[in-house]
Scaffold this motif. Structure first.
Motif, PDB file in Angstrom:
ATOM      1  N   ALA A 140       0.655  -1.420  -0.051  1.00  0.00           N
ATOM      2  CA  ALA A 140       0.023  -0.014  -0.079  1.00  0.00           C
ATOM      3  C   ALA A 140       0.914   1.156  -0.047  1.00  0.00           C
ATOM      4  CB  ALA A 140      -0.952   0.021   1.070  1.00  0.00           C
ATOM      5  N   LEU A 141       1.906   1.145   0.840  1.00  0.00           N
ATOM      6  CA  LEU A 141       2.634   2.333   0.799  1.00  0.00           C
ATOM      7  C   LEU A 141       3.457   2.526  -0.483  1.00  0.00           C
ATOM      8  CD1 LEU A 141       3.462   4.501   3.083  1.00  0.00           C
ATOM      9  CD2 LEU A 141       5.395   3.293   3.785  1.00  0.00           C
ATOM     10  N   VAL A 142       3.881   1.625  -1.017  1.00  0.00           N
ATOM     11  CA  VAL A 142       4.665   1.906  -2.366  1.00  0.00           C
ATOM     12  C   VAL A 142       3.687   2.318  -3.517  1.00  0.00           C
ATOM     13  CG1 VAL A 142       5.688   0.454  -4.251  1.00  0.00           C
ATOM     14  CG2 VAL A 142       6.547  -0.066  -1.824  1.00  0.00           C
ATOM     15  N   GLY A 143       2.409   1.858  -3.349  1.00  0.00           N
ATOM     16  CA  GLY A 143       1.186   2.300  -4.267  1.00  0.00           C
ATOM     17  C   GLY A 143       0.959   3.761  -4.038  1.00  0.00           C
ATOM     18  N   VAL A 144       0.921   4.117  -2.801  1.00  0.00           N
ATOM     19  CA  VAL A 144       0.627   5.621  -2.647  1.00  0.00           C
ATOM     20  C   VAL A 144       1.678   6.681  -3.224  1.00  0.00           C
ATOM     21  CG1 VAL A 144       0.109   7.212  -0.771  1.00  0.00           C
ATOM     22  CG2 VAL A 144      -0.826   5.228  -0.815  1.00  0.00           C
ATOM     23  N   PHE A 145       2.912   5.920  -2.784  1.00  0.00           N
ATOM     24  CA  PHE A 145       4.136   6.725  -3.318  1.00  0.00           C
ATOM     25  C   PHE A 145       4.187   6.683  -4.834  1.00  0.00           C
ATOM     26  CE2 PHE A 145       8.592   7.522  -4.205  1.00  0.00           C
ATOM     27  CZ  PHE A 145       8.878   8.478  -3.389  1.00  0.00           C
ATOM     28  N   THR A 146       3.685   5.754  -5.335  1.00  0.00           N
ATOM     29  CA  THR A 146       3.859   5.803  -7.031  1.00  0.00           C
ATOM     30  C   THR A 146       2.636   6.739  -7.437  1.00  0.00           C
ATOM     31  OG1 THR A 146       4.719   3.387  -7.135  1.00  0.00           O
ATOM     32  CG2 THR A 146       3.557   4.431  -8.956  1.00  0.00           C
ATOM     33  N   LEU A 147       1.715   6.812  -6.760  1.00  0.00           N
ATOM     34  CA  LEU A 147       0.578   7.875  -7.007  1.00  0.00           C
ATOM     35  C   LEU A 147       1.065   9.215  -6.803  1.00  0.00           C
ATOM     36  CD1 LEU A 147      -2.822   6.330  -5.729  1.00  0.00           C
ATOM     37  CD2 LEU A 147      -1.921   6.638  -7.910  1.00  0.00           C
ATOM     38  N   GLY A 148       1.973   9.488  -5.911  1.00  0.00           N
ATOM     39  CA  GLY A 148       2.319  10.861  -5.751  1.00  0.00           C
ATOM     40  C   GLY A 148       3.581  11.093  -6.941  1.00  0.00           C
ATOM     41  N   ILE A 149       4.246  10.134  -7.267  1.00  0.00           N
ATOM     42  CA  ILE A 149       5.158  10.302  -8.299  1.00  0.00           C
ATOM     43  C   ILE A 149       4.433  10.650  -9.692  1.00  0.00           C
ATOM     44  CG2 ILE A 149       6.820   9.343  -9.764  1.00  0.00           C
ATOM     45  CD1 ILE A 149       8.089   7.973  -7.252  1.00  0.00           C
TER      46      ILE A 149
END
Length: 80
Positions: A21-30
């Motif tokens: 989930a954290l990697v997914g949220v960071f990817t959305l930010g990028i």
């Protein structure tokens, strides 16, 4: 020595879900802060356009959520 396999499995499962989930949220930010390249009808690609204000705001919210999760994890490690 006794190993509590149920607790170990729970820790593994929660860690896996939170990490993904954290990697997914960071990817959305990028993705929210990345410029968008546009393809023209003739096939050429133009320079990137800047993200909208709503996209940047969402991206910054994603980064803030990631920072909060990391800060909470550090808090849990230090407090115990």
């Amino acid at each position: 020595m006794h190993i509590n396999w149920e607790a170990l499995g729970q820790v593994f499962g929660v860690s896996l879900v939170v990490t993904v989930a954290l990697v997914g949220v960071f990817t959305l930010g990028i993705v929210g802060t990345s410029p968008r390249k546009q393809q023209q009808p003739d096939g050429t690609v133009t320079a990137g356009t800047v993200p909208t204000a709503l996209g940047r705001t969402g991206a910054y919210a994603c980064f803030a959520l990631c920072a909060a999760a990391v800060g909470y994890g550090i808090y849990l490690i230090v407090a115990k």
